[in-house]
Design a protein around this motif. Structure first.
Motif: not given
Length: 257
Positions: A108-122
């Protein structure tokens, strides 16, 4: 590996060195996780909990592992095989790749915000840290004395047992034990990928993206195929157990004592 190659390493590989690194990394993840105050079950709630509960320990671990590997002079044997195994068992990690894509397609990509995406990349750093720890440095240590069959089994078991710390940081024991079993299957898949490609690098990539995908699909409301990725992963793991002997057979990776 010839005596000349061993002499070129700064520190002669030993099993106890590999086990010490594995234990130290596991303790590091546990301690940083506990200090963060974020239970394992809350990691996927938002970007802050994911970073503090998982990302921070990965960054610290990656730095310390890079320093340790450089001091030991083990980069080459940790990352590369002397000779690749037969190639056809690579279909096993390919199946896992299908599971990964299924997870991403169900997210559910619509549930992502910038902070969660950045942490996910880490979170992708887990591929570097856990692979270098188990199928890198520990594997080099094991190869100093043991045959390749034991190297596969013990490195995969060590990788699986690392996940026991999740029970100490908030996850129930039953779920954790299931995770340990699945991790052993995953360790076998990554070992097959190392042997068939001749390098640990592709296992690092697949591992990092897999963990990214599992947290991604668990965030928000997954699509109708959200549970299918885990099933495909299980198929890959069972297939890995069935064919791992073929990538072990004829291996000439033993490090001279």
């Amino acid at each position: 590996m010839s005596e000349t190659r061993v002499a070129a390493l700064r520190v002669r590989p030993r099993i106890w060195i590999g086990l010490t690194i594995w234990l130290a990394y596991t303790v590091l993840v546990f301690v940083v996780g506990k200090l963060s105050g974020v239970p394992y079950t809350d990691l996927g709630d938002d970007g802050g909990t994911l970073f503090l509960g998982a990302g921070l320990s990965l960054i610290i671990g990656a730095i310390l592992l890079a320093i340790t590997t450089s001091l030991l002079g083990w980069w080459r044997p940790a990352l590369f095989e002397r000779k690749r195994s037969v190639r056809w068992p690579i279909f096993v990690p390919v199946i896992m790749g299908v599971a990964l894509v299924t997870n991403l397609a169900s997210t559910d990509w619509g549930s992502y915000d910038l902070g969660f995406f950045a942490a996910s990349i880490v979170l992708i750093l887990v591929g570097f840290t856990e692979e270098l720890t188990t199928r890198g440095l520990l594997l080099v240590g094991l190869r100093s004395r043991l045959g390749e069959g034991w190297v596969w089994f013990l490195s995969s078991a060590a990788f699986a047992l690392m996940h026991l710390v999740n029970a100490l940081t908030g996850q129930d024991l039953g779920t954790t034990l299931t995770q340990v079993g699945f991790a052993f299957l995953g360790g076998t898949i990554f070992y097959i990928l190392r042997r068939t490609t001749g390098t640990l690098i592709w296992a690092m990539v697949l591992h990092g993206l897999w963990d990214f995908s599992t947290f991604a699909v668990g965030h928000g409301t997954p699509g109708p195929l959200g549970a299918l990725g885990g099933t495909i992963y299980l198929v890959a793991g069972i297939a890995g157990l069935a064919v791992v002997a073929f990538v072990i057979r004829g291996a000439d990776e033993r490090i001279a004592r």
